[in-house]
Scaffold this motif. Sequence first.
Motif, PDB file in Angstrom:
ATOM      1  N   VAL A  24       0.805  -1.212   0.000  1.00  0.00           N
ATOM      2  CA  VAL A  24       0.000   0.000   0.000  1.00  0.00           C
ATOM      3  C   VAL A  24       0.839   1.264   0.000  1.00  0.00           C
ATOM      4  O   VAL A  24       0.342   2.337  -0.267  1.00  0.00           O
ATOM      5  CB  VAL A  24      -0.962   0.019   1.210  1.00  0.00           C
TER       6      VAL A  24
ATOM      7  N   TRP B  41      -8.828  -5.705  -0.540  1.00  0.00           N
ATOM      8  CA  TRP B  41      -8.314  -4.483  -1.199  1.00  0.00           C
ATOM      9  C   TRP B  41      -8.785  -4.446  -2.650  1.00  0.00           C
ATOM     10  O   TRP B  41      -9.279  -3.425  -3.127  1.00  0.00           O
ATOM     11  CB  TRP B  41      -6.783  -4.483  -1.109  1.00  0.00           C
TER      12      TRP B  41
ATOM     13  N   VAL C 299     -11.297  -1.709  -4.397  1.00  0.00           N
ATOM     14  CA  VAL C 299     -10.829  -0.890  -5.513  1.00  0.00           C
ATOM     15  C   VAL C 299     -11.706  -1.094  -6.746  1.00  0.00           C
ATOM     16  O   VAL C 299     -12.028  -0.132  -7.461  1.00  0.00           O
ATOM     17  CB  VAL C 299      -9.343  -1.192  -5.825  1.00  0.00           C
TER      18      VAL C 299
ATOM     19  N   ALA D 192      -5.830   5.441  -5.271  1.00  0.00           N
ATOM     20  CA  ALA D 192      -5.428   4.050  -5.502  1.00  0.00           C
ATOM     21  C   ALA D 192      -5.919   3.577  -6.866  1.00  0.00           C
ATOM     22  O   ALA D 192      -5.220   2.853  -7.580  1.00  0.00           O
ATOM     23  CB  ALA D 192      -5.972   3.150  -4.395  1.00  0.00           C
TER      24      ALA D 192
END
Length: 199
Positions: A8, A23, A27, A69
């Motif tokens: 990260v 994650w 995302v 991200a």
Amino acid sequence: MSYPVIVVSMTAAPLRKDAARNWHRIVEVGRRLVEEGTPIQLNDVARAAEVGVATVYRHFPTPEALVEAIAVPGLEAQVARAEEALAGDDPWVSLRDFLYAAVEAQITDPSLPPVFASAESALPRTAELKERLVGMFGQLLERAHAAGVADPAVTTADLVPLMCGVMFAATVHPAPSAPDRVATARRYLTVLLDGLRTR
């Protein structure tokens, strides 16, 4: 399904498999919302990703962190494009083609404009990539100045807001499709570059 190891930040430890899976789910939901033009609410993201709200906040404490991200692959592609341009032999062609690629990326990847527009970065990786891009953009313009093909009075500080103007002009009256918007942005950028170039 296997998931790649996710880091990260530049100094964080790799995520465990279950954390990496979460994650990715977060995302992907965030990416879908950004592509739809839907404002990101982390509670809604948690519900759609079928993970706990605390899990989302642990990975992304703010909506801006999640958008960044999502934007990282696009930023990395722009850095790679800038490196390729700096390796080119023709300073004008390198600068021109990099700027064409930049406007196309911002029109086709909706996560990029808000990240570039923000003065502050939520993630260290985003800050690093943006800093590298600005630096390489400056190098491309300096090469064009040194070659005598770009107006020496025009600086990076001048071109950045002008590029924002090109993006705004291309999207204020949206064309029906992304390819049409890209063509419009390229046309406006060509006008800008014609004013920059010395002959």
